[in-house]
Write an enzyme that holds these catalytic residues in place. Sequence first.
Site, short mmCIF file in Angstrom:
data_model
loop_
_atom_site.label_atom_id
_atom_site.label_comp_id
_atom_site.label_asym_id
_atom_site.label_seq_id
_atom_site.Cartn_x
_atom_site.Cartn_y
_atom_site.Cartn_z
N CYS A 127 4.29 1.05 11.82
CA CYS A 127 5.37 1.84 11.24
C CYS A 127 5.99 2.81 12.25
CB CYS A 127 4.86 2.63 10.04
SG CYS A 127 4.15 1.58 8.76
N SER A 135 -3.44 -3.55 0.81
CA SER A 135 -2.24 -4.36 1.04
C SER A 135 -2.64 -5.77 1.43
CB SER A 135 -1.38 -3.72 2.13
OG SER A 135 -0.11 -4.32 2.19
N ALA A 169 0.81 -1.22 0.00
CA ALA A 169 0.00 0.00 0.00
C ALA A 169 0.84 1.26 0.00
CB ALA A 169 -0.94 0.00 1.20
N HIS A 187 -1.15 -8.23 3.07
CA HIS A 187 -0.82 -8.81 4.38
C HIS A 187 -1.75 -8.33 5.50
CE1 HIS A 187 1.38 -5.60 6.72
NE2 HIS A 187 1.36 -5.02 5.55
N THR A 207 9.26 -6.85 -12.91
CA THR A 207 8.78 -8.23 -13.00
C THR A 207 7.76 -8.50 -11.90
OG1 THR A 207 10.91 -8.94 -13.89
CG2 THR A 207 9.49 -10.66 -12.97
#
Length: 382
Positions: free
Chosen positions: A326, A199, A73, A201, A240
């Site tokens: 965070c 996101s 995210a 997770h 990739t």
Amino acid sequence: MKYPVYLDYNATTPCAPEVIEAMIPWFQQHFGNASSKSHAFGWVAEDAVEIAREQVANLLGARSKEIIFTSGATEAINLAIKGTFELYKGEKQHYITCQTEHKAVLDTMAELEKEGADVTYLPVDHEGNISYQELKDTILPHTKMIALMWANNETGIIHPIEEISELAETNDIIFLTDAVQAAGKIPLHNRGIHLMAISAHKFYGPKGVGALFIRHNHSLPKPLAQITGGGHEKGFRSGTLNVPGIVGMGKAAEMRMEEMETEISKMSLLRNQLEESILEIPGTKLNGSQNNRLPHVSNIAFEGTEGEELLRKVCQQVAVSSGSACTSISPKPSHVLQAMGLEHELGRSSIRFSLGRNTTEQEILDTVEWVTHVVTELRKLN
């Protein structure tokens, strides 16, 4: 190692066993590069990515072509905000966000200010709610974007997305929402939303993969790419593709669609049981609204305790946090709680409990017993 009870699901969630099972073949048996168009290894990988893109789109009520895969995210938010800023470079630009947004938004907005953009940071009331009228009054002729999260990561407060998106549409303004904590937890839609970051997770998928919803067939422009070099993901995000991660994200999204409704009821009951029991401890206070919030989150302040010591002791047997993952290593009080008017020390002595699909009633009972013990012992020392 014996782990403590885990009640920090807003920080991250464990990969669901079904997600891991879905991912494993794409590490070895089906290892092809999804951009290899000349042989079967690439075709099979590309097909898997497109199936996952459809699964993620379904979670957001979107079309598969509106999903751009990213590393998470934070990257999606940077692409949305910085890509919009660069799109309008040379013009006078104004952005509207909120003081309680995640640092991925706040720090990116701060970068825009260094580049000359004007940014309005809306205040919140003591429950964490913004004023719709203040948002409306803040709009200027050169406002390019409104960036407001769907649900707050620390308190679980849900913003009035319907009204915000309608306001943005009426004024022809790009609306970005950070839906990281809402995706897979409550039903989402994309009406009037132009950009949405999620996101994997956070809803039992793997780390290292996320997505940005970019609305198609709309008069408002799309952001410019921030990572170039190959033109992958319709030119929005070169590199990739992480095929195993994307497959895992798709499977997790599919499972959330099946489990979400039942889980909302379960989480609400367990969260309320936890909250009501802990709030029986004298000198405790719920941070944020008791009503319009996510069903699995509770943020509680504990008077008469020292913040770092409280968190350290509680985490010996129950894994919790004092705010966003965070910023959890910082001794500073949460910027979210500060914006809500909580005094410095009380903000430091606040804990976020976030439940998940694996949480049991016994874990809730054990948590209440342990937290009560810790708070009682710490207050004796003061």
